[in-house]
Motif scaffolding. Sequence first.
Motif, mmCIF file in Angstrom:
data_model
loop_
_atom_site.group_PDB
_atom_site.id
_atom_site.type_symbol
_atom_site.label_atom_id
_atom_site.label_comp_id
_atom_site.label_asym_id
_atom_site.label_seq_id
_atom_site.Cartn_x
_atom_site.Cartn_y
_atom_site.Cartn_z
ATOM 1 N N ALA A 243 0.833 -1.202 0.000
ATOM 2 C CA ALA A 243 0.000 0.000 0.000
ATOM 3 C C ALA A 243 0.864 1.247 0.000
ATOM 4 O O ALA A 243 2.050 1.215 0.344
ATOM 5 C CB ALA A 243 -0.921 0.000 1.214
ATOM 6 N N VAL A 244 0.237 2.366 -0.378
ATOM 7 C CA VAL A 244 0.964 3.627 -0.463
ATOM 8 C C VAL A 244 0.965 4.382 0.866
ATOM 9 O O VAL A 244 1.641 5.393 1.005
ATOM 10 C CB VAL A 244 0.374 4.536 -1.563
ATOM 11 C CG1 VAL A 244 0.549 3.890 -2.917
ATOM 12 C CG2 VAL A 244 -1.105 4.825 -1.301
ATOM 13 N N ALA A 245 0.217 3.912 1.846
ATOM 14 C CA ALA A 245 0.181 4.598 3.138
ATOM 15 C C ALA A 245 1.561 4.596 3.782
ATOM 16 O O ALA A 245 2.350 3.664 3.573
ATOM 17 C CB ALA A 245 -0.827 3.915 4.063
ATOM 18 N N PRO A 246 1.878 5.629 4.570
ATOM 19 C CA PRO A 246 3.167 5.660 5.265
ATOM 20 C C PRO A 246 3.337 4.441 6.177
ATOM 21 O O PRO A 246 2.364 3.876 6.676
ATOM 22 C CB PRO A 246 3.094 6.948 6.086
ATOM 23 C CG PRO A 246 2.082 7.785 5.394
ATOM 24 C CD PRO A 246 1.078 6.835 4.818
ATOM 25 N N LEU A 247 4.578 4.052 6.404
ATOM 26 C CA LEU A 247 4.860 2.826 7.148
ATOM 27 C C LEU A 247 4.319 2.878 8.578
ATOM 28 O O LEU A 247 3.847 1.859 9.102
ATOM 29 C CB LEU A 247 6.369 2.565 7.152
ATOM 30 C CG LEU A 247 6.826 1.236 7.734
ATOM 31 C CD1 LEU A 247 6.193 0.060 6.998
ATOM 32 C CD2 LEU A 247 8.351 1.129 7.670
ATOM 33 N N ASN A 248 4.386 4.047 9.231
ATOM 34 C CA ASN A 248 3.871 4.120 10.607
ATOM 35 C C ASN A 248 2.364 3.894 10.650
ATOM 36 O O ASN A 248 1.831 3.304 11.605
ATOM 37 C CB ASN A 248 4.243 5.452 11.263
ATOM 38 C CG ASN A 248 3.770 6.664 10.485
ATOM 39 O OD1 ASN A 248 3.576 6.612 9.275
ATOM 40 N ND2 ASN A 248 3.585 7.772 11.181
ATOM 41 N N VAL A 249 1.655 4.320 9.605
ATOM 42 C CA VAL A 249 0.213 4.090 9.514
ATOM 43 C C VAL A 249 -0.071 2.623 9.209
ATOM 44 O O VAL A 249 -0.929 1.988 9.844
ATOM 45 C CB VAL A 249 -0.417 4.998 8.434
ATOM 46 C CG1 VAL A 249 -1.868 4.613 8.184
ATOM 47 C CG2 VAL A 249 -0.311 6.463 8.858
ATOM 48 N N LEU A 250 0.657 2.057 8.248
ATOM 49 C CA LEU A 250 0.485 0.645 7.916
ATOM 50 C C LEU A 250 0.749 -0.252 9.122
ATOM 51 O O LEU A 250 0.046 -1.245 9.335
ATOM 52 C CB LEU A 250 1.445 0.252 6.789
ATOM 53 C CG LEU A 250 1.030 0.545 5.354
ATOM 54 C CD1 LEU A 250 2.100 0.029 4.397
ATOM 55 C CD2 LEU A 250 -0.314 -0.079 5.026
ATOM 56 N N ALA A 251 1.757 0.102 9.901
ATOM 57 C CA ALA A 251 2.095 -0.711 11.073
ATOM 58 C C ALA A 251 0.937 -0.753 12.075
ATOM 59 O O ALA A 251 0.658 -1.802 12.666
ATOM 60 C CB ALA A 251 3.353 -0.167 11.747
ATOM 61 N N GLU A 252 0.247 0.365 12.246
ATOM 62 C CA GLU A 252 -0.881 0.374 13.188
ATOM 63 C C GLU A 252 -2.046 -0.470 12.679
ATOM 64 O O GLU A 252 -2.777 -1.065 13.463
ATOM 65 C CB GLU A 252 -1.341 1.803 13.473
ATOM 66 C CG GLU A 252 -2.425 1.845 14.535
ATOM 67 C CD GLU A 252 -2.715 3.227 15.093
ATOM 68 O OE1 GLU A 252 -3.652 3.345 15.900
ATOM 69 O OE2 GLU A 252 -1.998 4.194 14.729
ATOM 70 N N TYR A 253 -2.211 -0.520 11.377
ATOM 71 C CA TYR A 253 -3.261 -1.356 10.811
ATOM 72 C C TYR A 253 -2.907 -2.845 10.837
ATOM 73 O O TYR A 253 -3.779 -3.700 11.020
ATOM 74 C CB TYR A 253 -3.546 -0.950 9.361
ATOM 75 C CG TYR A 253 -4.386 0.299 9.211
ATOM 76 C CD1 TYR A 253 -5.643 0.389 9.807
ATOM 77 C CD2 TYR A 253 -3.934 1.381 8.461
ATOM 78 C CE1 TYR A 253 -6.423 1.524 9.669
ATOM 79 C CE2 TYR A 253 -4.716 2.523 8.304
ATOM 80 C CZ TYR A 253 -5.956 2.588 8.910
ATOM 81 O OH TYR A 253 -6.725 3.722 8.770
ATOM 82 N N CYS A 254 -1.619 -3.165 10.649
ATOM 83 C CA CYS A 254 -1.222 -4.555 10.415
ATOM 84 C C CYS A 254 -0.677 -5.302 11.628
ATOM 85 O O CYS A 254 -0.984 -6.495 11.813
ATOM 86 C CB CYS A 254 -0.186 -4.604 9.291
ATOM 87 S SG CYS A 254 -0.835 -4.098 7.676
#
Length: 235
Positions: A148-159
């Motif tokens: 995904a194109v979301a920033p890594l800190n955002v992706l980490a909270e989702y995943c």
Amino acid sequence: MINKDLLRDYCSEIGVELDEKALNGFDFYANTLVETNKVMNLTAITEPDEIVVKHFVDSLEFLRFVDIPKGAKIIDVGTGAGFPGLPLLLAREDLKLTLLDSLKKRIDFLESVVCGCGKEAQLIHSRAEDAGQNKVLRETFDFATARAVAPLNVLAEYCLPFVKEGGYFVALKGSEDETEGAKNAVSLLGGRFEDIVSYKLPNGDQRTIVIIKKISQIPTIYPRKPKKITSTPLE
């Protein structure tokens, strides 16, 4: 539709061997993707050789850099048109795959591909932040992944909420290096950076794969509601 020899050769170069059954599955996937894309926006990439490189090979690079045990449980968060999760299943039918997406039409499309290829996968229509608080799914997977194109800190909270202790979150990213800005967020979410690898696809496009190990349980407040995640991302 696709050039199966091209896909097989590219995959062989990265250590992924595809048999005829898998190649036929990828061909069916590509056909269904292009046909469905005529009535529903799934991808901007519809040229056969580009599908091979930018969708299939890109997804399967995961297997070059990550050792996935037989029968591992993997969740693809915000899977969209199924990348990288569905190519992983086509290459490794032993995997226990869950595809999660917030749009029911995409889940219906993925179901048609999974069934058409004779595979089995769990398909979940849900927002990631809701599913991440679901006790049935929370901290139960060996691997979570997202392309995904979301920033890594955002992706980490989702995943990371989906990953059990000792498991991994694997992010497939572009060439940008976001690790410095995500270190504190990953730590707060019970993770630790294991490896960051940059590589090029056969067409020369730059990619980065980020491997994060889950070393402790995640605080119950995460993931937060999407408005919070986007307006005040973890720093």
